[in-house]
Design a protein around this motif. Structure first.
Motif, PDB file in Angstrom:
ATOM      1  N   LYS A   6      86.230   1.044  76.659  1.00 35.52           N
ATOM      2  CA  LYS A   6      87.441   1.227  75.878  1.00 35.52           C
ATOM      3  C   LYS A   6      87.349   2.532  75.097  1.00 35.52           C
ATOM      4  O   LYS A   6      86.260   3.022  74.811  1.00 35.52           O
ATOM      5  N   LYS A   7      88.478   3.050  74.732  1.00 35.25           N
ATOM      6  CA  LYS A   7      88.543   4.312  74.014  1.00 35.25           C
ATOM      7  C   LYS A   7      87.935   4.155  72.620  1.00 35.25           C
ATOM      8  O   LYS A   7      88.195   3.182  71.928  1.00 35.25           O
ATOM      9  N   GLY A   8      87.072   5.069  72.231  1.00 30.13           N
ATOM     10  CA  GLY A   8      86.499   5.070  70.898  1.00 30.13           C
ATOM     11  C   GLY A   8      85.133   4.409  70.790  1.00 30.13           C
ATOM     12  O   GLY A   8      84.554   4.384  69.718  1.00 30.13           O
ATOM     13  N   LEU A   9      84.585   3.870  71.883  1.00 29.62           N
ATOM     14  CA  LEU A   9      83.263   3.248  71.836  1.00 29.62           C
ATOM     15  C   LEU A   9      82.194   4.273  72.195  1.00 29.62           C
ATOM     16  O   LEU A   9      82.428   5.187  72.984  1.00 29.62           O
ATOM     17  N   ASN A  10      81.016   4.105  71.632  1.00 32.88           N
ATOM     18  CA  ASN A  10      79.886   4.977  71.910  1.00 32.88           C
ATOM     19  C   ASN A  10      79.374   4.679  73.317  1.00 32.88           C
ATOM     20  O   ASN A  10      78.985   3.552  73.620  1.00 32.88           O
ATOM     21  N   THR A  11      79.335   5.664  74.194  1.00 33.41           N
ATOM     22  CA  THR A  11      78.972   5.432  75.584  1.00 33.41           C
ATOM     23  C   THR A  11      77.493   5.097  75.754  1.00 33.41           C
ATOM     24  O   THR A  11      77.149   4.304  76.628  1.00 33.41           O
ATOM     25  N   LYS A  12      76.618   5.678  74.930  1.00 29.95           N
ATOM     26  CA  LYS A  12      75.194   5.370  75.056  1.00 29.95           C
ATOM     27  C   LYS A  12      74.918   3.918  74.688  1.00 29.95           C
ATOM     28  O   LYS A  12      74.170   3.224  75.365  1.00 29.95           O
ATOM     29  N   LYS A  13      75.528   3.456  73.605  1.00 29.38           N
ATOM     30  CA  LYS A  13      75.368   2.058  73.200  1.00 29.38           C
ATOM     31  C   LYS A  13      75.947   1.135  74.254  1.00 29.38           C
ATOM     32  O   LYS A  13      75.401   0.082  74.557  1.00 29.38           O
ATOM     33  N   PHE A  14      77.093   1.522  74.809  1.00 28.72           N
ATOM     34  CA  PHE A  14      77.746   0.708  75.826  1.00 28.72           C
ATOM     35  C   PHE A  14      76.868   0.588  77.064  1.00 28.72           C
ATOM     36  O   PHE A  14      76.708  -0.499  77.616  1.00 28.72           O
ATOM     37  N   ASP A  15      76.268   1.693  77.502  1.00 32.71           N
ATOM     38  CA  ASP A  15      75.388   1.681  78.670  1.00 32.71           C
ATOM     39  C   ASP A  15      74.171   0.788  78.440  1.00 32.71           C
ATOM     40  O   ASP A  15      73.766   0.034  79.323  1.00 32.71           O
ATOM     41  N   ARG A  16      73.579   0.856  77.247  1.00 30.31           N
ATOM     42  CA  ARG A  16      72.438  -0.008  76.918  1.00 30.31           C
ATOM     43  C   ARG A  16      72.846  -1.466  76.944  1.00 30.31           C
ATOM     44  O   ARG A  16      72.117  -2.319  77.452  1.00 30.31           O
ATOM     45  N   CYS A  17      74.008  -1.751  76.407  1.00 34.03           N
ATOM     46  CA  CYS A  17      74.512  -3.123  76.378  1.00 34.03           C
ATOM     47  C   CYS A  17      74.709  -3.647  77.801  1.00 34.03           C
ATOM     48  O   CYS A  17      74.313  -4.773  78.118  1.00 34.03           O
ATOM     49  N   VAL A  18      75.299  -2.851  78.657  1.00 34.05           N
ATOM     50  CA  VAL A  18      75.556  -3.272  80.043  1.00 34.05           C
ATOM     51  C   VAL A  18      74.246  -3.562  80.764  1.00 34.05           C
ATOM     52  O   VAL A  18      74.124  -4.578  81.446  1.00 34.05           O
ATOM     53  N   THR A  19      73.243  -2.708  80.602  1.00 33.11           N
ATOM     54  CA  THR A  19      71.975  -2.943  81.293  1.00 33.11           C
ATOM     55  C   THR A  19      71.280  -4.190  80.767  1.00 33.11           C
ATOM     56  O   THR A  19      70.701  -4.952  81.544  1.00 33.11           O
ATOM     57  N   LYS A  20      71.368  -4.456  79.455  1.00 32.54           N
ATOM     58  CA  LYS A  20      70.760  -5.659  78.892  1.00 32.54           C
ATOM     59  C   LYS A  20      71.453  -6.915  79.397  1.00 32.54           C
ATOM     60  O   LYS A  20      70.799  -7.900  79.750  1.00 32.54           O
ATOM     61  N   VAL A  21      72.780  -6.891  79.443  1.00 32.09           N
ATOM     62  CA  VAL A  21      73.527  -8.063  79.909  1.00 32.09           C
ATOM     63  C   VAL A  21      73.247  -8.306  81.381  1.00 32.09           C
ATOM     64  O   VAL A  21      73.059  -9.448  81.799  1.00 32.09           O
ATOM     65  N   ARG A  22      73.191  -7.259  82.176  1.00 32.19           N
ATOM     66  CA  ARG A  22      72.883  -7.415  83.605  1.00 32.19           C
ATOM     67  C   ARG A  22      71.499  -8.009  83.808  1.00 32.19           C
ATOM     68  O   ARG A  22      71.289  -8.834  84.693  1.00 32.19           O
ATOM     69  N   ARG A  23      70.540  -7.578  82.991  1.00 31.06           N
ATOM     70  CA  ARG A  23      69.172  -8.062  83.125  1.00 31.06           C
ATOM     71  C   ARG A  23      69.071  -9.541  82.755  1.00 31.06           C
ATOM     72  O   ARG A  23      68.387 -10.306  83.415  1.00 31.06           O
TER      73      ARG A  23
END
Length: 47
Positions: A6-23
């Protein structure tokens, strides 16, 4: 901008979150989980 961010979110934090959820859980949509948790639209009970 990466997929599903979404617009306005930090992309680095978002990427870390996605990898943690996938794991942790492969059966949910990690993009939806991270967007909801980072945008403040979660169903936590406020005390």
């Amino acid at each position: 901008m990466p997929r599903g961010v979404k617009k306005g979110l930090n992309t680095k934090k978002f990427d870390r979150c996605v990898t943690k959820v996938r794991r942790k859980s492969g059966k949910v949509n990690p993009y939806a989980v991270c967007n909801a948790s980072m945008s403040g639209k979660t169903k936590h009970k406020k005390r």
